[in-house]
Motif scaffolding. Sequence first.
Motif, PDB file in Angstrom:
ATOM      1  N   ASN A 141       9.715   9.244   1.113  1.00 34.78           N
ATOM      2  CA  ASN A 141       8.495   8.652   0.560  1.00 34.78           C
ATOM      3  C   ASN A 141       8.656   8.261  -0.908  1.00 34.78           C
ATOM      4  O   ASN A 141       7.975   7.351  -1.387  1.00 34.78           O
ATOM      5  CB  ASN A 141       7.319   9.602   0.745  1.00 34.78           C
ATOM      6  CG  ASN A 141       6.840   9.645   2.199  1.00 34.78           C
ATOM      7  OD1 ASN A 141       7.203   8.798   3.017  1.00 34.78           O
ATOM      8  ND2 ASN A 141       6.039  10.644   2.518  1.00 34.78           N
TER       9      ASN A 141
ATOM     10  N   LEU B  44      -1.344   3.011  10.139  1.00 34.00           N
ATOM     11  CA  LEU B  44      -2.238   3.732   9.237  1.00 34.00           C
ATOM     12  C   LEU B  44      -2.825   4.965   9.905  1.00 34.00           C
ATOM     13  O   LEU B  44      -3.292   5.881   9.226  1.00 34.00           O
ATOM     14  CB  LEU B  44      -3.360   2.804   8.758  1.00 34.00           C
ATOM     15  CG  LEU B  44      -4.261   3.331   7.642  1.00 34.00           C
ATOM     16  CD1 LEU B  44      -3.437   3.752   6.420  1.00 34.00           C
ATOM     17  CD2 LEU B  44      -5.288   2.293   7.252  1.00 34.00           C
TER      18      LEU B  44
ATOM     19  N   SER C 152       3.352   6.506   1.783  1.00 30.12           N
ATOM     20  CA  SER C 152       3.187   7.849   2.321  1.00 30.12           C
ATOM     21  C   SER C 152       1.939   7.987   3.187  1.00 30.12           C
ATOM     22  O   SER C 152       1.762   9.002   3.857  1.00 30.12           O
ATOM     23  CB  SER C 152       3.158   8.873   1.195  1.00 30.12           C
ATOM     24  OG  SER C 152       2.067   8.608   0.335  1.00 30.12           O
ATOM     25  N   ARG C 153       1.070   6.983   3.211  1.00 28.15           N
ATOM     26  CA  ARG C 153      -0.129   7.056   4.037  1.00 28.15           C
ATOM     27  C   ARG C 153       0.139   6.647   5.481  1.00 28.15           C
ATOM     28  O   ARG C 153      -0.717   6.804   6.338  1.00 28.15           O
ATOM     29  CB  ARG C 153      -1.211   6.144   3.449  1.00 28.15           C
ATOM     30  CG  ARG C 153      -1.704   6.554   2.091  1.00 28.15           C
ATOM     31  CD  ARG C 153      -2.772   5.610   1.602  1.00 28.15           C
ATOM     32  NE  ARG C 153      -3.922   5.562   2.488  1.00 28.15           N
ATOM     33  CZ  ARG C 153      -4.945   4.726   2.348  1.00 28.15           C
ATOM     34  NH1 ARG C 153      -4.934   3.865   1.341  1.00 28.15           N
ATOM     35  NH2 ARG C 153      -5.951   4.730   3.179  1.00 28.15           N
ATOM     36  N   TYR C 154       1.294   6.096   5.746  1.00 35.35           N
ATOM     37  CA  TYR C 154       1.569   5.496   7.036  1.00 35.35           C
ATOM     38  C   TYR C 154       2.542   6.312   7.874  1.00 35.35           C
ATOM     39  O   TYR C 154       3.567   6.773   7.369  1.00 35.35           O
ATOM     40  CB  TYR C 154       2.174   4.099   6.865  1.00 35.35           C
ATOM     41  CG  TYR C 154       1.181   3.074   6.390  1.00 35.35           C
ATOM     42  CD1 TYR C 154       0.892   2.945   5.032  1.00 35.35           C
ATOM     43  CD2 TYR C 154       0.525   2.255   7.293  1.00 35.35           C
ATOM     44  CE1 TYR C 154      -0.032   2.013   4.597  1.00 35.35           C
ATOM     45  CE2 TYR C 154      -0.397   1.317   6.867  1.00 35.35           C
ATOM     46  CZ  TYR C 154      -0.672   1.201   5.517  1.00 35.35           C
ATOM     47  OH  TYR C 154      -1.579   0.275   5.096  1.00 35.35           O
TER      48      TYR C 154
ATOM     49  N   TRP D  87       3.472  10.582   8.602  1.00 39.01           N
ATOM     50  CA  TRP D  87       3.461  10.231   7.190  1.00 39.01           C
ATOM     51  C   TRP D  87       4.179  11.285   6.346  1.00 39.01           C
ATOM     52  O   TRP D  87       4.811  10.970   5.337  1.00 39.01           O
ATOM     53  CB  TRP D  87       2.034  10.041   6.690  1.00 39.01           C
ATOM     54  CG  TRP D  87       1.227  11.300   6.670  1.00 39.01           C
ATOM     55  CD1 TRP D  87       0.430  11.781   7.669  1.00 39.01           C
ATOM     56  CD2 TRP D  87       1.139  12.267   5.617  1.00 39.01           C
ATOM     57  NE1 TRP D  87      -0.121  12.971   7.322  1.00 39.01           N
ATOM     58  CE2 TRP D  87       0.280  13.302   6.055  1.00 39.01           C
ATOM     59  CE3 TRP D  87       1.705  12.362   4.342  1.00 39.01           C
ATOM     60  CZ2 TRP D  87      -0.028  14.389   5.274  1.00 39.01           C
ATOM     61  CZ3 TRP D  87       1.403  13.468   3.557  1.00 39.01           C
ATOM     62  CH2 TRP D  87       0.546  14.464   4.029  1.00 39.01           C
ATOM     63  N   SER D  88       4.074  12.547   6.756  1.00 43.06           N
ATOM     64  CA  SER D  88       4.680  13.636   5.991  1.00 43.06           C
ATOM     65  C   SER D  88       6.159  13.818   6.318  1.00 43.06           C
ATOM     66  O   SER D  88       6.891  14.462   5.578  1.00 43.06           O
ATOM     67  CB  SER D  88       3.963  14.947   6.291  1.00 43.06           C
ATOM     68  OG  SER D  88       4.153  15.309   7.655  1.00 43.06           O
TER      69      SER D  88
ATOM     70  N   ARG E 232       0.829  -1.207   0.000  1.00 43.80           N
ATOM     71  CA  ARG E 232       0.000   0.000   0.000  1.00 43.80           C
ATOM     72  C   ARG E 232       0.862   1.256   0.000  1.00 43.80           C
ATOM     73  O   ARG E 232       2.003   1.216   0.423  1.00 43.80           O
ATOM     74  CB  ARG E 232      -0.934  -0.005   1.212  1.00 43.80           C
ATOM     75  CG  ARG E 232      -2.039  -1.037   1.128  1.00 43.80           C
ATOM     76  CD  ARG E 232      -3.008  -0.918   2.270  1.00 43.80           C
ATOM     77  NE  ARG E 232      -4.153  -1.800   2.126  1.00 43.80           N
ATOM     78  CZ  ARG E 232      -5.145  -1.877   2.998  1.00 43.80           C
ATOM     79  NH1 ARG E 232      -5.126  -1.111   4.080  1.00 43.80           N
ATOM     80  NH2 ARG E 232      -6.142  -2.708   2.781  1.00 43.80           N
ATOM     81  N   PRO E 233       0.313   2.380  -0.472  1.00 48.18           N
ATOM     82  CA  PRO E 233       1.103   3.607  -0.545  1.00 48.18           C
ATOM     83  C   PRO E 233       1.799   3.936   0.769  1.00 48.18           C
ATOM     84  O   PRO E 233       1.158   4.176   1.794  1.00 48.18           O
ATOM     85  CB  PRO E 233       0.061   4.662  -0.910  1.00 48.18           C
ATOM     86  CG  PRO E 233      -0.957   3.918  -1.670  1.00 48.18           C
ATOM     87  CD  PRO E 233      -1.032   2.549  -1.020  1.00 48.18           C
TER      88      PRO E 233
END
Length: 123
Positions: free
Chosen positions: A74, A100, A30-32, A53-54, A27-28
């Motif tokens: 990322n 998440l 950058s979402r975590y 995540w950022s 899964r992406p």
Amino acid sequence: QVQLVESGGGLVQAGGSLRLSCAASGRPFSRYAMGWFRQAPGKEREFVAGISWSGLSTDYADSMKGRFTISRDNAKNTVYLQMNSLQPEDTAVYYCAADLGTLSTDYSEYDYWGQGTQVTVSS
């Protein structure tokens, strides 16, 4: 699903440095929010460091502040843990984990875990 693979562990003398990497797939990334935990023999798993995540927010266990730095890329789906001034008490298996939700110090909040990488610090 997210797959996490740690690398960079090894044997180092006290005062030395290591850089751990955790490569993610699935899964992406950058979402975590991502975290590093460690577990020494006979001890509970403990929080080491975490990053949002950022990448704009980070958190560290008190004993790691000033010695360890967590970062993420990322674009490369990778999180890093730079460890300096290592001491024998840092010897443990180090795990990366993906959350998440928001950045957390609680291991039960994390959804996915890597297999761990051994760090051994000799005196």
